[in-house]
Design a protein around this motif. Sequence first.
Motif, short mmCIF file in Angstrom:
data_model
loop_
_atom_site.label_atom_id
_atom_site.label_comp_id
_atom_site.label_asym_id
_atom_site.label_seq_id
_atom_site.Cartn_x
_atom_site.Cartn_y
_atom_site.Cartn_z
N VAL A 1 0.83 -1.20 0.00
CA VAL A 1 0.00 0.00 0.00
C VAL A 1 0.87 1.25 0.00
O VAL A 1 0.60 2.20 -0.75
CB VAL A 1 -0.97 -0.01 1.20
CG1 VAL A 1 -1.61 1.34 1.40
CG2 VAL A 1 -2.02 -1.07 1.02
N ILE A 2 1.91 1.26 0.79
CA ILE A 2 2.82 2.42 0.82
C ILE A 2 3.50 2.59 -0.53
O ILE A 2 3.62 3.70 -1.05
CB ILE A 2 3.86 2.27 1.95
CG1 ILE A 2 3.16 2.41 3.30
CG2 ILE A 2 4.98 3.30 1.80
CD1 ILE A 2 4.05 2.10 4.48
N GLY A 3 3.91 1.48 -1.14
CA GLY A 3 4.54 1.55 -2.46
C GLY A 3 3.60 2.03 -3.54
O GLY A 3 3.99 2.76 -4.46
N SER B 1 3.25 5.90 -3.50
CA SER B 1 4.46 6.71 -3.61
C SER B 1 4.52 7.37 -4.99
O SER B 1 3.75 7.07 -5.89
CB SER B 1 5.69 5.85 -3.38
OG SER B 1 5.81 4.90 -4.41
N ASP B 2 5.47 8.27 -5.13
CA ASP B 2 5.67 8.95 -6.41
C ASP B 2 6.96 8.45 -7.02
O ASP B 2 7.98 8.47 -6.33
CB ASP B 2 5.78 10.46 -6.15
CG ASP B 2 4.84 11.28 -6.98
OD1 ASP B 2 4.01 10.69 -7.68
OD2 ASP B 2 4.93 12.51 -6.88
N PRO B 3 7.09 8.02 -8.21
CA PRO B 3 6.09 7.78 -9.23
C PRO B 3 5.27 6.53 -8.89
O PRO B 3 5.74 5.65 -8.20
CB PRO B 3 6.92 7.55 -10.49
CG PRO B 3 8.19 6.99 -10.00
CD PRO B 3 8.42 7.65 -8.65
N LYS B 4 4.06 6.46 -9.38
CA LYS B 4 3.15 5.37 -9.04
C LYS B 4 3.49 4.12 -9.86
O LYS B 4 3.26 4.08 -11.06
CB LYS B 4 1.71 5.78 -9.29
CG LYS B 4 1.23 6.84 -8.34
CD LYS B 4 -0.27 6.93 -8.38
CE LYS B 4 -0.74 7.96 -7.38
NZ LYS B 4 -0.76 7.49 -6.05
N PRO B 5 4.03 3.10 -9.20
CA PRO B 5 4.34 1.86 -9.93
C PRO B 5 3.10 0.97 -10.03
O PRO B 5 2.14 1.12 -9.29
CB PRO B 5 5.40 1.20 -9.04
CG PRO B 5 5.06 1.68 -7.68
CD PRO B 5 4.51 3.06 -7.85
N HIS B 6 3.16 0.03 -10.96
CA HIS B 6 2.11 -0.99 -11.06
C HIS B 6 2.39 -2.05 -10.00
O HIS B 6 3.51 -2.18 -9.50
CB HIS B 6 2.09 -1.61 -12.45
CG HIS B 6 1.72 -0.63 -13.51
ND1 HIS B 6 0.46 -0.14 -13.67
CD2 HIS B 6 2.48 -0.03 -14.49
CE1 HIS B 6 0.43 0.70 -14.68
NE2 HIS B 6 1.65 0.79 -15.20
N LEU B 7 1.38 -2.85 -9.68
CA LEU B 7 1.53 -3.89 -8.67
C LEU B 7 2.62 -4.88 -9.06
O LEU B 7 3.40 -5.31 -8.22
CB LEU B 7 0.18 -4.61 -8.44
CG LEU B 7 0.17 -5.67 -7.37
CD1 LEU B 7 0.50 -5.05 -6.00
CD2 LEU B 7 -1.17 -6.36 -7.31
N PHE B 8 2.71 -5.22 -10.33
CA PHE B 8 3.73 -6.16 -10.79
C PHE B 8 5.13 -5.61 -10.54
O PHE B 8 6.04 -6.35 -10.15
CB PHE B 8 3.54 -6.48 -12.27
CG PHE B 8 4.59 -7.40 -12.81
CD1 PHE B 8 4.57 -8.75 -12.50
CD2 PHE B 8 5.60 -6.92 -13.62
CE1 PHE B 8 5.55 -9.60 -12.97
CE2 PHE B 8 6.59 -7.77 -14.09
CZ PHE B 8 6.56 -9.12 -13.77
N GLN B 9 5.32 -4.32 -10.74
CA GLN B 9 6.62 -3.72 -10.51
C GLN B 9 6.99 -3.75 -9.03
O GLN B 9 8.18 -3.86 -8.69
CB GLN B 9 6.63 -2.28 -10.99
CG GLN B 9 6.56 -2.16 -12.51
CD GLN B 9 6.40 -0.71 -12.96
OE1 GLN B 9 5.76 0.06 -12.25
NE2 GLN B 9 6.94 -0.39 -14.11
N LEU B 10 6.00 -3.65 -8.16
CA LEU B 10 6.29 -3.73 -6.73
C LEU B 10 6.68 -5.14 -6.30
O LEU B 10 7.51 -5.33 -5.43
CB LEU B 10 5.07 -3.29 -5.92
CG LEU B 10 4.81 -1.80 -5.85
CD1 LEU B 10 3.48 -1.56 -5.14
CD2 LEU B 10 5.92 -1.10 -5.13
#
Length: 61
Positions: A43-45, A48-57
Amino acid sequence: MESLKGKGKGSRGALELLKEWTNWSLKKAKVATHYGFIPLIIVIGMNSDPKPHLFQLLSPV
């Protein structure tokens, strides 16, 4: 003379009740931390800025 300490189940001292309550709350906090840590990081990720996609997290790269 009767002693100040009672007998039976109701005679537990305040210190013993405090220890019991503390142990109970620490066990609950441990479970909440165990199951809530990774979702909290996601959720914190995501916020954050820039907004990553869930896969990138979730990807290790």
